[in-house]
Write a protein that holds these residues in place. Structure first.
Motif, mmCIF file in Angstrom:
data_model
loop_
_atom_site.group_PDB
_atom_site.id
_atom_site.type_symbol
_atom_site.label_atom_id
_atom_site.label_comp_id
_atom_site.label_asym_id
_atom_site.label_seq_id
_atom_site.Cartn_x
_atom_site.Cartn_y
_atom_site.Cartn_z
ATOM 1 N N GLN A 117 -3.159 7.969 5.094
ATOM 2 C CA GLN A 117 -3.307 6.510 5.147
ATOM 3 C C GLN A 117 -1.974 5.869 5.485
ATOM 4 O O GLN A 117 -0.918 6.485 5.336
ATOM 5 C CB GLN A 117 -3.788 5.979 3.800
ATOM 6 C CG GLN A 117 -5.102 6.529 3.336
ATOM 7 C CD GLN A 117 -5.429 6.050 1.924
ATOM 8 O OE1 GLN A 117 -4.638 5.389 1.266
ATOM 9 N NE2 GLN A 117 -6.609 6.411 1.452
ATOM 10 N N ASN B 8 0.861 -1.181 0.000
ATOM 11 C CA ASN B 8 0.000 0.000 0.000
ATOM 12 C C ASN B 8 0.895 1.228 0.000
ATOM 13 O O ASN B 8 1.700 1.414 0.914
ATOM 14 C CB ASN B 8 -0.909 0.007 1.237
ATOM 15 C CG ASN B 8 -1.969 1.071 1.162
ATOM 16 O OD1 ASN B 8 -2.604 1.255 0.129
ATOM 17 N ND2 ASN B 8 -2.167 1.782 2.253
ATOM 18 N N LYS B 9 0.780 2.054 -1.032
ATOM 19 C CA LYS B 9 1.636 3.245 -1.180
ATOM 20 C C LYS B 9 0.766 4.420 -1.600
ATOM 21 O O LYS B 9 0.662 4.769 -2.763
ATOM 22 C CB LYS B 9 2.734 2.941 -2.214
ATOM 23 C CG LYS B 9 3.637 4.105 -2.570
ATOM 24 C CD LYS B 9 4.377 4.648 -1.384
ATOM 25 C CE LYS B 9 5.382 5.706 -1.765
ATOM 26 N NZ LYS B 9 4.836 6.954 -2.291
ATOM 27 N N PRO B 10 0.071 5.057 -0.626
ATOM 28 C CA PRO B 10 -0.780 6.198 -0.945
ATOM 29 C C PRO B 10 0.023 7.371 -1.515
ATOM 30 O O PRO B 10 1.227 7.500 -1.258
ATOM 31 C CB PRO B 10 -1.386 6.582 0.407
ATOM 32 C CG PRO B 10 -1.206 5.389 1.274
ATOM 33 C CD PRO B 10 0.027 4.716 0.788
ATOM 34 N N VAL B 11 -0.649 8.234 -2.244
ATOM 35 C CA VAL B 11 -0.042 9.466 -2.735
ATOM 36 C C VAL B 11 0.442 10.279 -1.534
ATOM 37 O O VAL B 11 -0.221 10.324 -0.499
ATOM 38 C CB VAL B 11 -1.070 10.270 -3.565
ATOM 39 C CG1 VAL B 11 -0.521 11.625 -3.954
ATOM 40 C CG2 VAL B 11 -1.495 9.478 -4.790
ATOM 41 N N SER C 129 2.868 9.576 0.496
ATOM 42 C CA SER C 129 3.269 8.770 1.657
ATOM 43 C C SER C 129 4.783 8.603 1.758
ATOM 44 O O SER C 129 5.257 7.873 2.615
ATOM 45 C CB SER C 129 2.580 7.406 1.633
ATOM 46 O OG SER C 129 2.980 6.661 0.505
ATOM 47 N N ASN D 277 5.947 3.274 -6.169
ATOM 48 C CA ASN D 277 4.514 3.153 -6.398
ATOM 49 C C ASN D 277 4.028 1.855 -5.772
ATOM 50 O O ASN D 277 4.813 0.947 -5.497
ATOM 51 C CB ASN D 277 4.204 3.130 -7.901
ATOM 52 C CG ASN D 277 4.567 4.431 -8.553
ATOM 53 O OD1 ASN D 277 4.060 5.479 -8.192
ATOM 54 N ND2 ASN D 277 5.470 4.376 -9.516
ATOM 55 N N GLU D 278 2.742 1.760 -5.558
ATOM 56 C CA GLU D 278 2.154 0.524 -5.067
ATOM 57 C C GLU D 278 2.483 -0.606 -6.033
ATOM 58 O O GLU D 278 2.500 -0.409 -7.247
ATOM 59 C CB GLU D 278 0.641 0.701 -4.956
ATOM 60 C CG GLU D 278 -0.025 -0.317 -4.076
ATOM 61 C CD GLU D 278 -1.396 0.141 -3.652
ATOM 62 O OE1 GLU D 278 -2.357 -0.528 -4.074
ATOM 63 O OE2 GLU D 278 -1.503 1.147 -2.921
ATOM 64 N N SER E 222 0.675 11.385 3.908
ATOM 65 C CA SER E 222 -0.698 11.089 3.494
ATOM 66 C C SER E 222 -1.555 10.891 4.738
ATOM 67 O O SER E 222 -1.061 10.971 5.865
ATOM 68 C CB SER E 222 -0.741 9.835 2.617
ATOM 69 O OG SER E 222 -0.641 8.663 3.410
ATOM 70 N N ASN F 259 5.675 9.855 5.907
ATOM 71 C CA ASN F 259 4.378 9.603 5.302
ATOM 72 C C ASN F 259 3.493 10.826 5.561
ATOM 73 O O ASN F 259 3.029 11.044 6.674
ATOM 74 C CB ASN F 259 3.745 8.345 5.900
ATOM 75 C CG ASN F 259 2.392 8.035 5.326
ATOM 76 O OD1 ASN F 259 1.844 8.782 4.524
ATOM 77 N ND2 ASN F 259 1.821 6.927 5.744
ATOM 78 N N ARG G 3 1.255 3.585 4.943
ATOM 79 C CA ARG G 3 2.109 3.017 3.892
ATOM 80 C C ARG G 3 2.514 1.635 4.407
ATOM 81 O O ARG G 3 2.977 1.506 5.535
ATOM 82 C CB ARG G 3 3.345 3.896 3.669
ATOM 83 C CG ARG G 3 4.300 3.341 2.612
ATOM 84 C CD ARG G 3 5.530 4.219 2.438
ATOM 85 N NE ARG G 3 6.294 4.291 3.671
ATOM 86 C CZ ARG G 3 6.820 5.408 4.155
ATOM 87 N NH1 ARG G 3 6.672 6.566 3.535
ATOM 88 N NH2 ARG G 3 7.496 5.385 5.284
#
Length: 115
Positions: free
Chosen positions: A105, A65-68, A70, A83-84, A103, A101, A107
């Motif tokens: 959410q 999981n790699k949110p924008v 993060s 990237n995810e 974001s 991180n 990572r």
């Protein structure tokens, strides 16, 4: 530094079973594996994975999981755009860390050492 973009994740991780874990169709054993969960506002501090017992180990990180916003991986001071679903391999002596991180959410990455 090796960079792979496997899809789906199960294509890589399905070969990891028990204490004799190996990448499918190879003889490269896993030494250990763990999850890194970085909530908002956290990062991984600079470190390497070198040990006298297992020199020349290969380090891998798979991003589940790699949110924008993060944060990216830094290896030897070089920012690696992550990237995810990215899978990164590098040497155990390489100093590496992650950016904060920023974001809202988590990572999530699976990290491992191979000999």
């Amino acid at each position: 530094l090796f960079f792979f973009k496997p899809k789906p994740a199960s294509a890589i991780l399905s070969g990891l079973v028990g204490s004799e874990m190996c990448i499918r169709d190879s003889n490269i054993p896993f030494l250990d594996m763990w999850a890194n969960i970085n909530p908002p506002g956290t990062n991984v501090r600079p470190h390497n994975h070198f040990s006298e017992k297992y020199p020349n180990t290969l380090v891998g990180v798979y991003y589940l999981n790699k949110p924008v916003n993060s944060g990216n991986l830094i290896i030897e001071g070089n920012e690696i755009q992550i990237n995810e679903d990215d899978l990164i391999f590098f040497n155990d002596v390489d100093m590496h860390w992650s950016q904060e991180n920023k974001s809202m959410q988590d990572r999530v990455a699976i990290s491992f050492n191979m000999n």
